[in-house]
Scaffold this motif. Structure first.
Motif, PDB file in Angstrom:
ATOM      1  N   UNK A 148       0.798  -1.222   0.000  1.00 26.27           N
ATOM      2  CA  UNK A 148       0.000   0.000   0.000  1.00 26.27           C
ATOM      3  C   UNK A 148       0.831   1.274   0.000  1.00 26.27           C
ATOM      4  N   UNK A 149       2.000   1.220   0.607  1.00 24.55           N
ATOM      5  CA  UNK A 149       2.887   2.392   0.607  1.00 24.55           C
ATOM      6  C   UNK A 149       3.316   2.689  -0.826  1.00 24.55           C
ATOM      7  N   UNK A 150       3.735   1.629  -1.551  1.00 29.63           N
ATOM      8  CA  UNK A 150       4.093   1.778  -2.967  1.00 29.63           C
ATOM      9  C   UNK A 150       2.917   2.359  -3.752  1.00 29.63           C
ATOM     10  N   UNK A 151       1.719   1.825  -3.498  1.00 26.82           N
ATOM     11  CA  UNK A 151       0.539   2.256  -4.253  1.00 26.82           C
ATOM     12  C   UNK A 151       0.345   3.766  -4.138  1.00 26.82           C
ATOM     13  N   UNK A 152       0.415   4.287  -2.931  1.00 27.30           N
ATOM     14  CA  UNK A 152       0.204   5.722  -2.711  1.00 27.30           C
ATOM     15  C   UNK A 152       1.335   6.529  -3.338  1.00 27.30           C
ATOM     16  N   UNK A 153       2.583   6.127  -3.086  1.00 27.10           N
ATOM     17  CA  UNK A 153       3.726   6.877  -3.633  1.00 27.10           C
ATOM     18  C   UNK A 153       3.747   6.845  -5.155  1.00 27.10           C
ATOM     19  N   UNK A 154       3.498   5.672  -5.738  1.00 27.65           N
ATOM     20  CA  UNK A 154       3.498   5.549  -7.196  1.00 27.65           C
ATOM     21  C   UNK A 154       2.323   6.300  -7.813  1.00 27.65           C
ATOM     22  N   UNK A 155       1.194   6.300  -7.135  1.00 24.52           N
ATOM     23  CA  UNK A 155       0.056   7.059  -7.665  1.00 24.52           C
ATOM     24  C   UNK A 155       0.409   8.546  -7.724  1.00 24.52           C
ATOM     25  N   UNK A 205       0.747   9.252 -11.447  1.00 24.97           N
ATOM     26  CA  UNK A 205      -0.638   9.604 -11.785  1.00 24.97           C
ATOM     27  C   UNK A 205      -1.236   8.684 -12.858  1.00 24.97           C
ATOM     28  N   UNK A 206      -1.337   7.381 -12.531  1.00 25.97           N
ATOM     29  CA  UNK A 206      -1.878   6.433 -13.503  1.00 25.97           C
ATOM     30  C   UNK A 206      -3.358   6.684 -13.798  1.00 25.97           C
ATOM     31  N   UNK A 207      -3.794   6.211 -14.956  1.00 26.09           N
ATOM     32  CA  UNK A 207      -5.190   6.350 -15.368  1.00 26.09           C
ATOM     33  C   UNK A 207      -6.076   5.282 -14.736  1.00 26.09           C
ATOM     34  N   UNK A 208      -5.451   4.177 -14.342  1.00 26.44           N
ATOM     35  CA  UNK A 208      -6.188   3.045 -13.790  1.00 26.44           C
ATOM     36  C   UNK A 208      -5.295   2.325 -12.788  1.00 26.44           C
ATOM     37  N   UNK A 209      -5.887   1.917 -11.653  1.00 26.87           N
ATOM     38  CA  UNK A 209      -5.136   1.216 -10.609  1.00 26.87           C
ATOM     39  C   UNK A 209      -5.836  -0.093 -10.272  1.00 26.87           C
ATOM     40  N   UNK A 233      -7.531   8.452  -2.855  1.00 27.85           N
ATOM     41  CA  UNK A 233      -8.750   9.221  -3.139  1.00 27.85           C
ATOM     42  C   UNK A 233      -8.694  10.608  -2.485  1.00 27.85           C
ATOM     43  N   UNK A 234      -8.023  10.691  -1.338  1.00 31.02           N
ATOM     44  CA  UNK A 234      -7.855  11.991  -0.685  1.00 31.02           C
ATOM     45  C   UNK A 234      -6.959  12.888  -1.544  1.00 31.02           C
ATOM     46  N   UNK A 235      -5.933  12.274  -2.140  1.00 34.41           N
ATOM     47  CA  UNK A 235      -5.013  13.004  -3.017  1.00 34.41           C
ATOM     48  C   UNK A 235      -5.685  13.368  -4.343  1.00 34.41           C
TER      49      UNK A 235
END
Length: 126
Positions: free
Chosen positions: A40-47, A51-55, A74-76
């Motif tokens: 989950x840490x990777x997910x937030x940092x990588x997002x 800024x991917x179009x789909x996760x 979603x907060x970001x």
């Protein structure tokens, strides 16, 4: 289907699950950029950085679970398109993920046609 100029993030703590999902996505969609995360840490940092179009996001992961990562993403970016992919997804976890803004849910093991439908629906590819 051509998804040139689109980015897809796949985040799962299982190397095998991540590879299976990425292989399915790459077989269905060509021309995109594919990004991998292992928790989950990777997910937030990588997002935030990519800024991917789909996760595609697993729920049960170490360090930060999928629902926590989902809430932070979603907060970001309230417009983030996040699909939960999980084998463990209990009704409570699924309900929470949808309430937090997940767009869809795919149960592992998934079928390739499920991935195709998600990509067509969310990225408009044909």
């Amino acid at each position: 289907m051509d998804i040139t100029n689109k980015k897809i993030l796949v985040c799962d703590d299982s190397v095998l699950a991540r590879k299976q999902l990425l292989d399915a996505v790459k077989e269905i969609a060509e021309g995109g950029t594919f990004i991998e995360g292992k928790n989950g840490i990777d997910a937030v940092e990588l997002y935030k950085s990519e800024k991917p179009d789909l996760v595609f996001l697993d729920i049960v992961m170490p360090e930060k679970d999928g629902t926590t990562a989902l809430a932070e993403i979603k907060e970001f970016d309230s417009e983030a398109v996040i699909i939960i992919v999980s084998s463990v997804g209990t009704q409570d976890q699924l309900k929470k993920a949808i309430q937090l803004g997940a767009k869809d849910f795919i149960q592992k093991p998934f079928e390739k046609n499920q991935i195709r439908e998600i990509i067509e629906l969310r990225l408009g590819g044909k």
